[in-house]
Design an enzyme around this catalytic site. Structure first.
Site, short mmCIF file in Angstrom:
data_model
loop_
_atom_site.label_atom_id
_atom_site.label_comp_id
_atom_site.label_asym_id
_atom_site.label_seq_id
_atom_site.Cartn_x
_atom_site.Cartn_y
_atom_site.Cartn_z
N GLY A 1 0.81 -1.21 0.00
CA GLY A 1 0.00 0.00 0.00
C GLY A 1 0.84 1.26 0.00
O GLY A 1 0.56 2.21 0.74
N ALA A 2 1.87 1.28 -0.84
CA ALA A 2 2.89 2.34 -0.74
C ALA A 2 2.76 3.44 -1.78
O ALA A 2 3.65 4.27 -1.89
CB ALA A 2 4.28 1.72 -0.83
N SER A 3 1.67 3.48 -2.51
CA SER A 3 1.55 4.51 -3.55
C SER A 3 1.11 5.85 -2.98
O SER A 3 1.33 6.89 -3.59
CB SER A 3 0.57 4.07 -4.64
OG SER A 3 -0.74 3.90 -4.13
N ARG A 4 0.47 5.84 -1.79
CA ARG A 4 -0.03 7.08 -1.20
C ARG A 4 0.12 7.03 0.32
O ARG A 4 0.44 6.00 0.90
CB ARG A 4 -1.51 7.30 -1.53
CG ARG A 4 -1.86 7.35 -2.98
CD ARG A 4 -3.33 7.63 -3.20
NE ARG A 4 -3.69 9.02 -2.92
CZ ARG A 4 -4.92 9.50 -2.92
NH1 ARG A 4 -5.95 8.69 -3.17
NH2 ARG A 4 -5.16 10.77 -2.67
N ASN B 1 1.56 -2.23 5.37
CA ASN B 1 0.85 -0.96 5.53
C ASN B 1 -0.54 -0.97 4.90
O ASN B 1 -1.43 -0.27 5.37
CB ASN B 1 1.69 0.16 4.90
CG ASN B 1 0.91 1.45 4.78
OD1 ASN B 1 0.61 2.11 5.77
ND2 ASN B 1 0.56 1.81 3.56
N SER C 1 -3.72 0.39 14.37
CA SER C 1 -4.52 1.59 14.58
C SER C 1 -4.89 1.70 16.05
O SER C 1 -5.01 0.69 16.74
CB SER C 1 -5.81 1.50 13.75
OG SER C 1 -6.73 2.51 14.12
N TYR D 1 -13.02 -3.13 11.22
CA TYR D 1 -11.71 -2.49 11.15
C TYR D 1 -11.00 -2.59 12.49
O TYR D 1 -9.84 -3.03 12.57
CB TYR D 1 -11.87 -1.02 10.74
CG TYR D 1 -10.57 -0.25 10.69
CD1 TYR D 1 -9.72 -0.39 9.61
CD2 TYR D 1 -10.20 0.60 11.72
CE1 TYR D 1 -8.52 0.32 9.55
CE2 TYR D 1 -9.02 1.32 11.68
CZ TYR D 1 -8.18 1.16 10.59
OH TYR D 1 -7.00 1.86 10.54
N LYS E 1 -7.59 -4.96 13.35
CA LYS E 1 -6.34 -4.39 13.85
C LYS E 1 -5.98 -4.97 15.22
O LYS E 1 -4.79 -5.16 15.53
CB LYS E 1 -6.45 -2.86 13.93
CG LYS E 1 -6.62 -2.19 12.58
CD LYS E 1 -5.44 -2.46 11.65
CE LYS E 1 -5.51 -1.63 10.37
NZ LYS E 1 -4.35 -1.85 9.50
#
Length: 251
Positions: A12-15, A88, A144, A157, A161
């Site tokens: 998930g590293a593009s943003r 991530n 989180s 969610y 976590k």
């Protein structure tokens, strides 16, 4: 902290937090693999922004079991070995129990756990196998504060976590003899590009009131904690969960 010569894979590293983490590792000398699911444009922009050479993109949907093995295999084939895995990638779906129908409810739980827990478990499995062959490594996962305080509008969610935290601490014990160190970073609400685009003024004001600092976490602050847990200096901190929430939730 110096990561010269280290190979780092970030999901998930593009943003957002993933992008900030990729930048932080690259600035410290690492070669970075950027995993993403679908956003080619953002992934290419992130890759182009990274300092240093040798970074690569890995387009894989890690919610699919077979893709997790393929991702680790692809990374090791390209980089030679995996030194640091940063889990991530994650999703968050609103499903208030008094507002949604049963199909929405069950679908939210299924999709959330596929990405937030099962994908991480599978990536931990394959990355640990790879790290055992090369003398060890570090696994850092992004959790989180919702794992501790609860998430009434998106309980899957929070539950995913919490399970991630428990799994990571179990793996920290099991993998220690193999010199694989496992840590978790638990951010509060972080001011990512997506947050800036989607928050209403009222929602933003409510979030600012949660911390005595009267602001949200910045992605770079979360990245700093990730780099610490991925460093050789943090080896004896294996099993640790670091809160990065501006004292908005204390435990």
């Amino acid at each position: 902290m110096d990561f010269t010569g280290k190979n780092v894979l970030i999901t998930g590293a593009s943003r957002g937090i993933g992008k900030a983490t990729a930048m932080a590792f690259a600035k410290k000398g690492a070669k970075v693999g950027i995993n993403y699911r679908s956003n080619d444009e953002d992934a290419q922009k992130t890759l182009a922004a990274l300092p240093g050479d040798g970074h690569q993109l890995f387009k894989r949907d890690i919610s699919q079991k077979i893709e997790t093995k393929a991702l680790i295999n692809d990374f090791v084939k390209e980089f030679g070995q995996l030194d640091v895995l940063v889990n991530n990638a994650g999703i968050s779906i609103f499903h208030e129990i008094d507002q949604v129908d049963f199909d929405h409810w069950t679908n939210a739980w299924k999709k959330t756990f596929e990405t937030n827990l099962f994908a991480v478990a599978n990536l931990c499995y394959w990355s640990a196998k790879a790290m055992m062959k090369t003398g060890g490594g570090h696994i850092v996962s992004v959790s989180s504060r919702g794992a501790f305080r609860g998430e009434p509008t998106k309980p899957a969610y929070g539950a995913s976590k919490a399970a991630l935290n428990s799994m990571s601490q179990s793996l920290a014990k099991k993998l220690a003899p193999h010199h694989i160190y496992v840590g978790v970073v638990a951010p509060g609400f972080t001011e990512t590009e997506m947050a800036k685009e989607t928050l209403t003024p009222a929602e933003r004001e409510n979030l600012l009131r949660e911390s005595p600092f009267k602001r949200m976490a910045q992605p770079e602050e979360v990245a700093h904690a990730i780099l610490f847990l991925a460093s050789s200096e943090a080896a004896y901190s294996s099993g640790t969960i670091i809160d990065v929430n501006g004292a908005s939730y204390l435990r």
